[in-house]
Motif scaffolding. Structure first.
Motif, PDB file in Angstrom:
ATOM      1  N   PRO A  67      32.646  37.326  31.034  1.00 49.86           N
ATOM      2  CA  PRO A  67      31.706  36.733  32.002  1.00 49.86           C
ATOM      3  C   PRO A  67      31.069  35.439  31.519  1.00 49.86           C
ATOM      4  O   PRO A  67      30.689  34.600  32.351  1.00 49.86           O
ATOM      5  CB  PRO A  67      30.663  37.842  32.193  1.00 49.86           C
ATOM      6  N   ASP A  68      30.943  35.255  30.206  1.00 45.40           N
ATOM      7  CA  ASP A  68      30.403  33.995  29.696  1.00 45.40           C
ATOM      8  C   ASP A  68      31.335  32.828  29.989  1.00 45.40           C
ATOM      9  O   ASP A  68      30.932  31.661  29.893  1.00 45.40           O
ATOM     10  CB  ASP A  68      30.167  34.090  28.188  1.00 45.40           C
ATOM     11  N   ARG A  69      32.588  33.137  30.335  1.00 46.38           N
ATOM     12  CA  ARG A  69      33.571  32.090  30.638  1.00 46.38           C
ATOM     13  C   ARG A  69      33.592  31.710  32.123  1.00 46.38           C
ATOM     14  O   ARG A  69      34.251  30.744  32.498  1.00 46.38           O
ATOM     15  CB  ARG A  69      34.972  32.569  30.254  1.00 46.38           C
ATOM     16  N   TYR A  70      32.918  32.472  32.954  1.00 47.18           N
ATOM     17  CA  TYR A  70      33.002  32.226  34.390  1.00 47.18           C
ATOM     18  C   TYR A  70      32.619  30.792  34.755  1.00 47.18           C
ATOM     19  O   TYR A  70      33.214  30.193  35.658  1.00 47.18           O
ATOM     20  CB  TYR A  70      32.104  33.194  35.154  1.00 47.18           C
ATOM     21  N   ALA A  71      31.603  30.257  34.088  1.00 40.89           N
ATOM     22  CA  ALA A  71      31.129  28.910  34.415  1.00 40.89           C
ATOM     23  C   ALA A  71      31.755  27.843  33.527  1.00 40.89           C
ATOM     24  O   ALA A  71      31.310  26.690  33.559  1.00 40.89           O
ATOM     25  CB  ALA A  71      29.607  28.846  34.310  1.00 40.89           C
ATOM     26  N   SER A  72      32.764  28.194  32.750  1.00 48.79           N
ATOM     27  CA  SER A  72      33.433  27.224  31.876  1.00 48.79           C
ATOM     28  C   SER A  72      34.612  26.595  32.603  1.00 48.79           C
ATOM     29  O   SER A  72      35.499  27.306  33.076  1.00 48.79           O
ATOM     30  CB  SER A  72      33.934  27.915  30.592  1.00 48.79           C
ATOM     31  N   PRO A  73      34.665  25.281  32.699  1.00 50.20           N
ATOM     32  CA  PRO A  73      35.805  24.638  33.374  1.00 50.20           C
ATOM     33  C   PRO A  73      37.105  24.872  32.614  1.00 50.20           C
ATOM     34  O   PRO A  73      37.123  24.976  31.382  1.00 50.20           O
ATOM     35  CB  PRO A  73      35.428  23.151  33.376  1.00 50.20           C
ATOM     36  N   ALA A  74      38.170  24.969  33.362  1.00 52.20           N
ATOM     37  CA  ALA A  74      39.508  25.100  32.785  1.00 52.20           C
ATOM     38  C   ALA A  74      40.437  24.190  33.573  1.00 52.20           C
ATOM     39  O   ALA A  74      40.050  23.606  34.594  1.00 52.20           O
ATOM     40  CB  ALA A  74      39.972  26.551  32.833  1.00 52.20           C
ATOM     41  N   ARG A  75      41.657  24.073  33.100  1.00 53.02           N
ATOM     42  CA  ARG A  75      42.639  23.271  33.821  1.00 53.02           C
ATOM     43  C   ARG A  75      44.004  23.924  33.693  1.00 53.02           C
ATOM     44  O   ARG A  75      44.424  24.311  32.599  1.00 53.02           O
ATOM     45  CB  ARG A  75      42.687  21.844  33.275  1.00 53.02           C
ATOM     46  N   THR A  76      44.685  24.047  34.826  1.00 58.72           N
ATOM     47  CA  THR A  76      46.024  24.617  34.811  1.00 58.72           C
ATOM     48  C   THR A  76      47.030  23.579  34.320  1.00 58.72           C
ATOM     49  O   THR A  76      46.752  22.383  34.287  1.00 58.72           O
ATOM     50  CB  THR A  76      46.420  25.102  36.208  1.00 58.72           C
ATOM     51  N   GLN A  77      48.208  24.063  33.949  1.00 60.87           N
ATOM     52  CA  GLN A  77      49.241  23.169  33.434  1.00 60.87           C
ATOM     53  C   GLN A  77      49.876  22.367  34.579  1.00 60.87           C
ATOM     54  O   GLN A  77      49.946  22.829  35.709  1.00 60.87           O
ATOM     55  CB  GLN A  77      50.302  23.982  32.698  1.00 60.87           C
ATOM     56  N   GLN A  78      50.348  21.184  34.227  1.00 63.27           N
ATOM     57  CA  GLN A  78      50.905  20.277  35.226  1.00 63.27           C
ATOM     58  C   GLN A  78      52.421  20.416  35.289  1.00 63.27           C
ATOM     59  O   GLN A  78      53.093  20.456  34.257  1.00 63.27           O
ATOM     60  CB  GLN A  78      50.521  18.839  34.879  1.00 63.27           C
ATOM     61  N   PHE A  79      52.951  20.464  36.510  1.00 65.53           N
ATOM     62  CA  PHE A  79      54.394  20.560  36.712  1.00 65.53           C
ATOM     63  C   PHE A  79      54.940  19.174  37.037  1.00 65.53           C
ATOM     64  O   PHE A  79      54.533  18.538  38.005  1.00 65.53           O
ATOM     65  CB  PHE A  79      54.725  21.541  37.840  1.00 65.53           C
ATOM     66  N   THR A  80      55.861  18.710  36.204  1.00 65.81           N
ATOM     67  CA  THR A  80      56.505  17.413  36.387  1.00 65.81           C
ATOM     68  C   THR A  80      57.902  17.633  36.975  1.00 65.81           C
ATOM     69  O   THR A  80      58.393  18.767  37.046  1.00 65.81           O
ATOM     70  CB  THR A  80      56.610  16.685  35.045  1.00 65.81           C
ATOM     71  N   PRO A  81      58.586  16.565  37.398  1.00 66.55           N
ATOM     72  CA  PRO A  81      59.962  16.739  37.899  1.00 66.55           C
ATOM     73  C   PRO A  81      60.894  17.413  36.904  1.00 66.55           C
ATOM     74  O   PRO A  81      61.851  18.085  37.303  1.00 66.55           O
ATOM     75  CB  PRO A  81      60.397  15.303  38.198  1.00 66.55           C
TER      76      PRO A  81
END
Length: 668
Positions: A483-497
């Motif tokens: 729950p301490d991570r709920y407000a932590s920003p994250a980013r998903t991996q990017q799909f390239t061609p």
């Protein structure tokens, strides 16, 4: 000569004043040592022969040391221990000096050596407190807190990690609460010249006025991380699914099945984000993780014609493009779920586990009355994915989705719904409550409350600050996530061609090594929607998904309508055929209006044609072209649909005016 002497005097005075100024901060410990010596000598003159004074001084020493330890609970452990030792040593020496005399035995030596050591220890501690140390920090913290309206709050223990500072915060009891900190977060970010998402607050669940203030000064997610492939090919769906990383570099992971050992229930997910927020890449991250596991099957509904998911098409157990296909899939799910739940119950599984996906050779999971191993085929986990679900929700209504979401978890099935705006005009509160786990991407600031719980927003989560400017940025609220991570920003991996080729290889791996639908799931789907399921795309079927004629027709709410007919009122009576019309229906040319008996035969043939084409959910609107050509009205078609239902050829669906075709070889 006089001027030179005056100059020397002023110079000497300046040096002396400077040295005195520098020495002043270090004098209190020495003055304290001297004070203890004087107090001990004076106490000896008063109480040298008093037993009561000896007892009182001893108790006072213990009480004063304990009070010092208690008062230091808000400070650092080092300062607390140092203060308690100093008080205990000073009060202990004074007690001994008062009873025996300051010059008795080792008391003079302990005073000179011990007093000097204690005074010097405090001098050293003060010298180590540089301008960026605790003293300056405390002063600046007070100024910061006062500036943002939290003047009475106190900052305690502080942990400094790479790109992360965590400080415990104690608010003033009775006047301040954790809600005050939540409202002040944006002002704290402004005072520190940081983005709003860089400052978060984690309230203590056991206190209304304590918590941790977390500051992440640098955005470590600016550089996207390219997807290089699934994290655990051939693993179990029970293992964590890695879909990105948090702002401190740790992996972003989620789970789907429940795990009784971890106290985690099976989960449904809502993926919400505006246009350009990165929902497509987020979906690909999650789907490639799911499809790379050995004990799971996936059903997919995508009205965008698999625009993002085409490289993975062979890996799905069933994939439809929306419209009538999605109607059939939802109908199938409503029957598959109780069938799967029944199988799990008969085999003594309270919830799905990886053992359920294997052949049942354990007598503990036998369905036989004598509890001998039954050898039944296993049941893989199931994921039903509804992409761009807003249209589907409007067309089918919330009742179907709510029922599926409420019952699917016990059937070893997770429902994943993706849409842009999960507002109440698109999704009912009951359906939204059935999807508590969420991946919230950038959105309009006004929509934050639709995606995230208020408690998480109060902690500093604000996906509205990203909009479509930070694709892939997200907050994840789900079981298994701290729950301490709920407000932590994250980013998903990017799909390239370059990822397309890897996804195609993954799809072929899933065809050869992934799970296939178990007999219970496949049988229930086949019994409900027939060829809509049995005629689905497989690894040996490379044809395009079957659609009803005409290919250029536009699918609207599960029906085939020509764009020019979009304004037609479906409830209005249809005009009769004009004289000379050459009537044609599914290849049957009549040249005249058919008789009632012929019309019934043609109607039955129409149902057969719909079934053969895989369209297993129909309604009056699907017959509009035929009615228009043959002069029959919508009420006539509705009556024929009711007759077919009484004959067992149709079953009503949860959507008013829509009927499910019962496969011809399956009993009603």
């Amino acid at each position: 000569m006089r001027n030179r002497n005056e100059h020397s005097t002023s110079a000497g005075g300046g040096i002396g004043a400077y040295l005195l100024h520098r020495a002043k901060p270090h004098l209190p410990p020495w003055l304290g040592v001297a004070g203890v010596g004087i107090a001990g000598s004076g106490a000896h003159l008063l109480w040298a022969d008093s037993v009561a004074a000896g007892v009182g001084l001893t108790l006072s020493t213990v009480a004063l040391t304990g009070a010092t330890w208690w008062a230091g609970r808000e400070t650092s452990p080092q300062r607390r221990l140092h203060s308690a030792i100093t008080v205990a040593a000073g009060s202990g020496w004074m007690t001994g000096a008062a009873l025996a005399g300051p010059l008795t035995g080792i008391l003079p030596d302990t005073f000179l050596m011990g007093g000097a050591v204690l005074a010097l220890s405090w001098n050293i501690r003060m010298a180590l407190r540089t301008s960026d140390g605790p003293a300056a920090t405390e002063s600046s913290d007070k100024g910061l807190l006062e500036k943002v309206g939290l003047a009475k709050a106190r900052i305690g223990r502080t942990e400094v990690e790479p790109n992360r500072v965590t400080a415990s915060l104690a608010l003033d009891g009775g006047t301040q609460t954790n809600d005050d900190v939540a409202r002040a977060l944006v002002r704290i970010a402004s005072a520190l010249d940081l983005p709003q998402s860089a400052v978060r607050y984690q309230p203590d669940p056991d206190s209304a006025r304590r918590g941790d203030l977390v500051i992440v000064p640098k955005d470590m997610l600016t550089e996207p991380q390219e997807w290089e492939g699934p994290s655990n090919v051939g693993g179990s769906i029970m293992d964590p699914l890695v879909i990105g990383r948090y702002d401190d570099g740790s992996p972003l992971v989620v789970w789907l099945p429940g795990d009784p050992k971890q106290g985690r229930n099976a989960q449904h997910f809502l993926i919400a984000g505006g246009t350009g927020s990165g929902k497509g890449d987020t979906a690909l991250n999650l789907q490639t993780e799911i499809l790379s596991r050995r004990d799971v099957i996936m059903w997919l509904s995508d009205p965008k014609a698999f625009q993002d998911f085409r490289p993975l098409l062979d890996a799905y157990d069933w994939a439809v493009e929306g419209g009538a296909g999605t109607e059939a899939m939802v109908e199938a799910l409503q029957h598959v779920i109780p069938a799967r739940t029944g199988w799990l119950g008969k085999h003594s599984y309270r919830q799905w586990t990886p053992e359920a996906a294997k052949q049942q050779t354990d007598p503990a999971h036998s369905c036989r009355p004598d509890n001998t191993a039954c050898g039944c085929p296993g049941m893989p986990y199931m994921v039903a994915w509804m992409e761009e679900a807003a249209n589907t929700l409007r067309a089918l209504g919330d009742d179907a989705f709510t029922g599926i979401a409420q019952e699917a978890r016990s059937a070893g099935c997770s429902l994943i719904v993706s849409l842009q705006r999960p507002s109440y005009d698109q999704m009912s509160t009951s359906t939204r409550a059935s999807l508590p786990s969420v991946i919230a991407l950038g959105c309009d600031p006004r929509d934050e409350g639709f995606s995230l719980p208020d408690t998480v927003i109060d902690q500093g989560a604000h996906p509205g600050a990203w909009g479509n400017r930070r694709p892939g940025y997200c907050y994840v609220v789900a079981g298994g996530v701290d729950p301490d991570r709920y407000a932590s920003p994250a980013r998903t991996q990017q799909f390239t061609p370059d990822a397309t080729a890897v996804m195609e290889v993954l799809a072929q791996w899933a065809v050869r090594n992934g799970a296939a639908a178990d007999p219970v799931t496949a049988g229930a789907a086949r019994a409900v929607v027939g060829t809509a399921y049995t005629g689905r795309r497989t690894d040996t079927d490379e044809t395009e998904p079957t659609t009803m004629p005409d290919q250029d027709d536009t699918i609207q709410t599960g029906t085939l309508l020509n764009p020019e007919d979009a304004a037609i009122d479906p409830e209005a009576e249809l005009p009769p055929a004009q004289p000379g019309d050459n009537v044609s229906f599914f290849g049957q040319e009549t040249g005249r209006k058919p008789s009632p008996e012929e019309a019934r035969q043609l109607f039955a043939r129409a149902l057969d044609e719909f079934e053969a084409a895989g369209q297993m959910v129909v309604g009056p609107k699907d017959f509009m072209d035929w009615c228009d050509a043959n002069g029959y009205s919508r009420p006539w078609v509705s009556a024929r649909l009711r007759d077919a239902a009484m004959e067992g050829r149709l079953q009503p669906t949860t959507q008013t005016g829509r009927w499910r075709i019962v496969p011809a070889l399956t009993p009603a």
